[in-house]
Write a protein that holds these residues in place. Structure first.
Motif, PDB file in Angstrom:
ATOM      1  N   SER A  17       0.832  -1.217   0.000  1.00  8.39           N
ATOM      2  CA  SER A  17       0.000   0.000   0.000  1.00  8.39           C
ATOM      3  C   SER A  17       0.858   1.255   0.000  1.00  8.39           C
ATOM      4  CB  SER A  17      -0.944   0.015   1.206  1.00  8.39           C
ATOM      5  OG  SER A  17      -0.212  -0.057   2.413  1.00  8.39           O
ATOM      6  N   SER A  24      -5.154   1.808   3.344  1.00 11.62           N
ATOM      7  CA  SER A  24      -5.421   0.398   3.616  1.00 11.62           C
ATOM      8  C   SER A  24      -5.793   0.223   5.075  1.00 11.62           C
ATOM      9  CB  SER A  24      -4.199  -0.452   3.274  1.00 11.62           C
ATOM     10  OG  SER A  24      -4.489  -1.819   3.502  1.00 11.62           O
ATOM     11  N   GLU A  28      -9.486  -5.506   4.570  1.00  8.63           N
ATOM     12  CA  GLU A  28      -8.370  -5.331   3.644  1.00  8.63           C
ATOM     13  C   GLU A  28      -8.855  -5.620   2.221  1.00  8.63           C
ATOM     14  OE1 GLU A  28      -4.292  -6.205   5.581  1.00  8.63           O
ATOM     15  OE2 GLU A  28      -5.684  -7.676   6.456  1.00  8.63           O
ATOM     16  N   ASN A  32      -2.062  -7.075   1.396  1.00  9.74           N
ATOM     17  CA  ASN A  32      -1.111  -5.977   1.582  1.00  9.74           C
ATOM     18  C   ASN A  32       0.117  -6.463   2.363  1.00  9.74           C
ATOM     19  OD1 ASN A  32      -0.047  -3.424   1.514  1.00  9.74           O
ATOM     20  ND2 ASN A  32      -1.397  -2.606   3.091  1.00  9.74           N
TER      21      ASN A  32
END
Length: 189
Positions: A17, A24, A28, A32
């Motif tokens: 991110s 973020s 989610e 990530n």
């Protein structure tokens, strides 16, 4: 603030991110993960933390912080615990969108103290959950060295609470680029 425990904070390492320059929080919107650079940042932080007497690791339960906690936990031989109160501020309908959209939504950061993102949180909302977390730690533990692994917003708010600063005072005294950086360790007391 008078505390029963010693607190260290660690912000997660660089994540996807951060590279994509998107918000973020939860839920989610993509996996990530930490980047290779982010993993290296955390390995360096773990080496520094070996010099401390960490008794307990408590982390946000989002993927990038879980990965951070697992790296540090392995290095310190401590099994991390996860707490959703340490999650990043809820970006609501802006979750997964460009970070630049925040600057369009809010004229200045002080507005974010009380103003929420649509279906999201204000800084006061994060203050409440982080304060609840800290109060529980203080009741549950005595004379422990606790490492808290989280995100920029919850960590600078935790720092504000421990240093008895209001959000308004913190925004005036600590510029955004002076807050905790990715992979940085700080002792709060």
């Amino acid at each position: 603030m008078q505390l029963n425990n010693k607190y260290f904070i660690l912000r997660h390492g660089e994540a996807l991110s951060n590279l994509r320059k998107v918000t973020s929080s939860w839920p989610e919107t993509f996996e990530n993960h930490l980047t290779e650079k982010g993993v290296e940042m955390i390995k360096e932080a773990a080496e520094k933390l070996k010099k401390e007497n960490i008794d307990l690791i408590i982390s946000s339960d989002l993927l990038r912080t879980k990965e951070t906690a697992e790296i540090v936990g392995n290095a310190l031989d401590i099994t991390p615990q996860f707490d959703e109160r340490l999650r990043e501020i809820n970006f609501g309908t802006m979750n997964g969108g460009p970070i630049s959209e925040l600057d369009i939504k809010f004229r200045n950061e002080a507005e974010r103290i009380t103003d929420k993102m649509e279906k999201g949180e204000s800084y006061q909302d994060v203050w409440k959950r982080v304060s609840d977390f800290l109060n529980e730690m203080e009741l549950k533990y005595k004379n422990e060295d606790i490492l808290v692994i989280s995100h920029e917003c919850p960590l600078w708010i935790l720092e504000s609470i421990i240093k008895s600063m209001s959000l308004e005072e913190n925004l005036k005294r600590i510029k955004r680029d002076e807050r905790i950086h990715k992979g940085q360790v700080k002792e709060l007391n």
